[in-house]
Design an enzyme around this catalytic site. Sequence first.
Site, short mmCIF file in Angstrom:
data_model
loop_
_atom_site.label_atom_id
_atom_site.label_comp_id
_atom_site.label_asym_id
_atom_site.label_seq_id
_atom_site.Cartn_x
_atom_site.Cartn_y
_atom_site.Cartn_z
N TYR A 189 0.85 -1.18 0.00
CA TYR A 189 0.00 0.00 0.00
C TYR A 189 0.90 1.25 0.00
O TYR A 189 2.12 1.14 -0.13
CB TYR A 189 -0.99 -0.07 1.16
CG TYR A 189 -1.88 -1.29 1.07
CD1 TYR A 189 -2.58 -1.57 -0.11
CD2 TYR A 189 -2.01 -2.18 2.12
CE1 TYR A 189 -3.38 -2.71 -0.23
CE2 TYR A 189 -2.80 -3.32 2.01
CZ TYR A 189 -3.48 -3.58 0.83
OH TYR A 189 -4.27 -4.70 0.71
N ARG A 331 -6.33 -15.48 10.29
CA ARG A 331 -7.21 -16.57 9.85
C ARG A 331 -7.67 -17.46 11.00
O ARG A 331 -8.81 -17.91 11.04
CB ARG A 331 -6.48 -17.43 8.80
CG ARG A 331 -6.27 -16.73 7.47
CD ARG A 331 -5.45 -17.60 6.53
NE ARG A 331 -5.28 -16.99 5.22
CZ ARG A 331 -4.31 -16.12 4.92
NH1 ARG A 331 -3.44 -15.74 5.87
NH2 ARG A 331 -4.22 -15.61 3.71
#
Length: 361
Positions: A189, A331
């Site tokens: 990013y 996760r």
Amino acid sequence: MEKDSSSASHLFSPLTVRSITLRNRIGVSPMCQYSATDGVANDWHFVHLGSRAIGGAGLVIVEATAVAPEGRITPGCLGLWSDKHAEPLARIAKFVKEHGAVAGIQIAHAGRKASADLPWNGGAHLSVAQGGWETLAPSAIPFGGNLGKIPRATTEADIARVQNDFIATAKRALAAGFNFLELHAAHGYLFSEFLSPLANHRTDQYGGSFENRVRFLMDTTRAVRKVWPDNLPLAVRISAIDWKEGGWQIEDSIALAKLLKTEGVDLVDCSSGGVVPDAKITVAPGYQVPFADKVRHGAGIATAAVGFITEPKQADDIVRSGQADVVLLARQMLVDPYWPAHAAKALGHKMTPPNQYARAW
């Protein structure tokens, strides 16, 4: 940061950072949910984050939250670029804290990876006709793959504007009740693009040398630290390596962490990759933990370890051995919001459940 010897630290020992104490070393990593409308959080975000606080995490970090509309990865990403975004986020922060966790938020600008479709729709760049927008980057180089949009190279005016967006967003995060702030400088990013020579081909004061490529992040960190209270922790997430020759390396991360420490950063969250689509990443359980270890000892700063940390003993060993101060799970927290409670039982530590769940824990 309060110092304690690694021999005295374990997964369920508290950690004090400035005035904030985490009840344990387990954090919920910021995970994009792609479920907002115009950047505004809703019931999905409230339940998603609140349930992890009930589950026993010491730190709950809200997903990458854009500092400007253009900074969203997708149209479904959270934002905090205006006051309308603050109230639903404040509700989340209040609930998280009421249930014993530290309420954190990661603020971000997606750079050239912005204007993408939702991942379950393929995740490709959106055209303007599809609701997409112009993207920004240090240089007019597309990410590649299905993110082929050519970004506009930022001007110095753009850089100043984005820096001011981070400052304003940090102020809103504080007003919303968050007491842990993380700047997102990882995963390809905008900040990460400036750091990496693979994405930054500038020839001005923001490109070329290491000192120039870190300038945007350092200037913004310094400015944010001035408006983020001295008694509250500030973290930065980095991609410790680019996983590609000619890119950002672990030695760069150690040097950056030393600089960030001088500007009042308390913790470096050590992820990796994301700046180019063809990086060859070797994925295995705990594969990014060595980066947190090297930055922690090389720069003398607290770190968070991430990356396929799934088992209680594995997480406990990371803290006990001094490889990192905190483990951030992603996760695994999606699979099991009550992972901290289950880990405590497996490791022989007592965790006090909410009264409503006392009969089951």
